[in-house]
Write a protein that holds these residues in place. Structure first.
Motif, PDB file in Angstrom:
ATOM      1  N   ARG A 209       0.857  -1.196   0.000  1.00 51.05           N
ATOM      2  CA  ARG A 209       0.000   0.000   0.000  1.00 51.05           C
ATOM      3  C   ARG A 209       0.885   1.235   0.000  1.00 51.05           C
ATOM      4  NH1 ARG A 209      -3.757   0.775   4.252  1.00 51.05           N
ATOM      5  NH2 ARG A 209      -5.609   0.868   2.951  1.00 51.05           N
ATOM      6  N   ILE A 210       0.629   2.140  -0.953  1.00 51.77           N
ATOM      7  CA  ILE A 210       1.449   3.333  -1.170  1.00 51.77           C
ATOM      8  C   ILE A 210       0.543   4.554  -1.108  1.00 51.77           C
ATOM      9  CG2 ILE A 210       3.031   4.493  -2.763  1.00 51.77           C
ATOM     10  CD1 ILE A 210       3.182   1.574  -4.139  1.00 51.77           C
ATOM     11  N   LEU A 211       0.913   5.543  -0.310  1.00 55.42           N
ATOM     12  CA  LEU A 211       0.095   6.735  -0.148  1.00 55.42           C
ATOM     13  C   LEU A 211       0.825   7.960  -0.685  1.00 55.42           C
ATOM     14  CD1 LEU A 211      -2.549   7.952   1.037  1.00 55.42           C
ATOM     15  CD2 LEU A 211      -1.267   8.371   3.160  1.00 55.42           C
ATOM     16  N   ASP A 212       0.169   8.675  -1.613  1.00 58.69           N
ATOM     17  CA  ASP A 212       0.691   9.937  -2.141  1.00 58.69           C
ATOM     18  C   ASP A 212      -0.433  10.962  -2.095  1.00 58.69           C
ATOM     19  OD1 ASP A 212       1.684  12.098  -3.573  1.00 58.69           O
ATOM     20  OD2 ASP A 212       2.628  10.877  -5.125  1.00 58.69           O
ATOM     21  N   LEU A 213      -0.302  11.928  -1.197  1.00 55.06           N
ATOM     22  CA  LEU A 213      -1.327  12.962  -1.025  1.00 55.06           C
ATOM     23  C   LEU A 213      -0.921  14.299  -1.643  1.00 55.06           C
ATOM     24  CD1 LEU A 213      -2.402  12.239   2.680  1.00 55.06           C
ATOM     25  CD2 LEU A 213      -3.543  11.511   0.571  1.00 55.06           C
ATOM     26  N   GLY A 214       0.098  14.287  -2.496  1.00 57.42           N
ATOM     27  CA  GLY A 214       0.537  15.543  -3.102  1.00 57.42           C
ATOM     28  C   GLY A 214       1.038  16.501  -2.034  1.00 57.42           C
ATOM     29  N   ASP A 215       0.509  17.717  -2.041  1.00 57.10           N
ATOM     30  CA  ASP A 215       0.885  18.728  -1.051  1.00 57.10           C
ATOM     31  C   ASP A 215      -0.243  18.976  -0.042  1.00 57.10           C
ATOM     32  OD1 ASP A 215       3.237  18.932  -2.400  1.00 57.10           O
ATOM     33  OD2 ASP A 215       3.046  21.029  -2.978  1.00 57.10           O
ATOM     34  N   LEU A 216      -1.066  17.966   0.195  1.00 60.80           N
ATOM     35  CA  LEU A 216      -2.190  18.128   1.116  1.00 60.80           C
ATOM     36  C   LEU A 216      -1.702  18.681   2.447  1.00 60.80           C
ATOM     37  CD1 LEU A 216      -5.277  17.446   0.854  1.00 60.80           C
ATOM     38  CD2 LEU A 216      -4.799  15.513   2.358  1.00 60.80           C
ATOM     39  N   THR A 217      -2.418  19.648   2.972  1.00 60.63           N
ATOM     40  CA  THR A 217      -1.950  20.402   4.136  1.00 60.63           C
ATOM     41  C   THR A 217      -2.461  19.833   5.459  1.00 60.63           C
ATOM     42  OG1 THR A 217      -3.749  21.930   3.585  1.00 60.63           O
ATOM     43  CG2 THR A 217      -1.517  22.582   2.977  1.00 60.63           C
ATOM     44  N   TRP A 218      -1.849  20.305   6.525  1.00 62.47           N
ATOM     45  CA  TRP A 218      -2.085  19.844   7.897  1.00 62.47           C
ATOM     46  C   TRP A 218      -3.569  19.824   8.240  1.00 62.47           C
ATOM     47  CZ3 TRP A 218       2.136  19.386  11.628  1.00 62.47           C
ATOM     48  CH2 TRP A 218       1.727  19.200  12.965  1.00 62.47           C
ATOM     49  N   ASP A 219      -4.290  20.885   7.903  1.00 61.53           N
ATOM     50  CA  ASP A 219      -5.709  20.969   8.264  1.00 61.53           C
ATOM     51  C   ASP A 219      -6.534  19.888   7.567  1.00 61.53           C
ATOM     52  OD1 ASP A 219      -4.952  22.726   5.987  1.00 61.53           O
ATOM     53  OD2 ASP A 219      -7.104  23.046   5.796  1.00 61.53           O
ATOM     54  N   LYS A 220      -6.207  19.606   6.313  1.00 65.00           N
ATOM     55  CA  LYS A 220      -6.922  18.561   5.581  1.00 65.00           C
ATOM     56  C   LYS A 220      -6.541  17.164   6.085  1.00 65.00           C
ATOM     57  CE  LYS A 220      -9.525  20.903   2.825  1.00 65.00           C
ATOM     58  NZ  LYS A 220     -11.006  20.807   2.931  1.00 65.00           N
ATOM     59  N   GLU A 221      -5.289  17.001   6.474  1.00 62.24           N
ATOM     60  CA  GLU A 221      -4.880  15.727   7.074  1.00 62.24           C
ATOM     61  C   GLU A 221      -5.711  15.435   8.319  1.00 62.24           C
ATOM     62  OE1 GLU A 221      -0.105  15.993   5.860  1.00 62.24           O
ATOM     63  OE2 GLU A 221      -0.764  16.318   7.925  1.00 62.24           O
TER      64      GLU A 221
END
Length: 346
Positions: A209-221
């Motif tokens: 399993r590989i996770l790539d969230l781009g530049d997703l920011t702290w608040d969205k995390e």
């Protein structure tokens, strides 16, 4: 005495055998190339059935530097076409190289999160407009991805978890537990840039399993992971936002327990001190790999030299390469050193 003609035929036959054996060694394997675009992102996936997915295209200009490096990875992977190009968002270090790449190699389908929302930044607008010009040519298929959808990449399960500021609203298999790490994450204001609209994907290949969230920011995390961990654990984490401090909250990185992490930072962009400190204490993390030594991290916080593609000093353009099997066994090669490290998915 053997004639020259017969000798030449034997040499050709031997070379044919060598060439036939080399691809067979990677038969049934997933290849991943983390391409050095010096603080941007560009990651190439080539599946066992020969389909390719490129996530982001790096920067524009620089005499075609980033496109040259993507083309070198494509050649090494043995592909002459990129089936899917996915843009996490429209910042110039992610979408900027699109026109140069499209001029060099056939592309089948572009994938994005929909319209650009950051109209106040000139470089973002310029990169987005150049990309729209490509789409308007009518040469390419186009997918606007939504959370909860699975992208049609043969040989991989590419599941969309975030797009255009929206997130999946349910836990995935392996997730659903209360996230105790939410309490360790400070609350931050909502990000208004394209970063928070990043198209993030969870890629599954057999047991990997590989996770790539781009530049997703702290608040969205925090929204994605609290109060319940919707993702479960992952084996490979592509460190969000090049390792900048605006991302990588404990609510995300501690809860998903990545086995390894790959940080696509540059020497002077990404690899923030705060993020490197966070990765020093992630539960169960076996190795942090970095595309560059981080000036901000210094001697204490950077990972060990053998896990850095480009050490301190002039950039040489080295990337990192992953070879993975569906059984969960995978290895990472550092082409700079010629050394690799093997793992078994947990």
């Amino acid at each position: 005495m053997m004639s020259k003609a017969k000798c030449w035929m034997m040499v050709c036959a031997l070379l044919s055998c060598v060439c036939a054996v080399a691809p067979a060694q990677n038969k049934g394997k997933l290849q991943i190339y983390f391409i050095d675009v010096e603080g941007g992102q560009s990651t190439l996936f080539v599946t066992p059935v020969g389909q390719s997915l490129l996530i982001d295209t790096g920067w524009p200009d620089n005499n075609g530097r980033d496109t040259d490096r993507i083309m070198a990875a494509a050649k090494k992977a043995g592909i002459s076409k990129i089936d899917y190009v996915l843009f996490t968002h429209y910042h110039v270090d992610h979408v900027g190289g699109a026109p140069q790449l499209a001029a060099r190699i056939p592309i089948g389908t572009f994938i994005d999160h929909g319209p650009n929302r950051e109209t106040s930044d000139a470089s973002t607008v310029k990169g987005y407009e150049a990309y729209q010009k490509l789409l308007a040519s009518g040469k390419y298929k186009h997918i606007v991805a939504k959370p909860g959808e699975t992208l049609p990449v043969k040989g991989l399960n590419v599941f969309v978890v975030s797009a255009d500021g929206n997130l999946i609203d349910h836990a995935l298999p392996g997730g659903g537990e209360e996230n105790s790490y939410c309490k360790a994450s400070e609350t931050r204001p909502a990000d208004q840039s394209e970063n928070g609209r990043s198209l993030g994907v969870l890629i599954t290949f057999g047991k990997l399993r590989i996770l790539d969230l781009g530049d997703l920011t702290w608040d969205k995390e925090m929204q994605l992971m609290c109060p319940v961990n919707k993702l479960g654990h992952v084996n490979i984490l592509v460190v969000s936002h090049h390792g900048l401090y605006q991302s990588s909250s404990p609510a995300l990185v501690d809860a998903i327990h990545p086995q390894i992490a790959v940080m696509d930072n540059g020497e002077k962009k990404g690899g923030s001190k705060a993020t490197l400190e966070t990765f020093k204490s992630i539960p169960g993390l076996e190795t942090l790999w970095q595309l560059h030594y981080s000036d901000e991290g210094g001697q204490i916080l950077n990972t060990q030299d053998e896990y850095i593609a480009n050490p301190q000093g002039p950039d040489k353009g080295f990337g990192l390469e992953v070879t993975a099997g569906e059984d969960g066994n995978f290895s990472i090669l550092n082409p700079r050193t010629g050394q690799s490290k093997s793992y078994t998915a947990k």
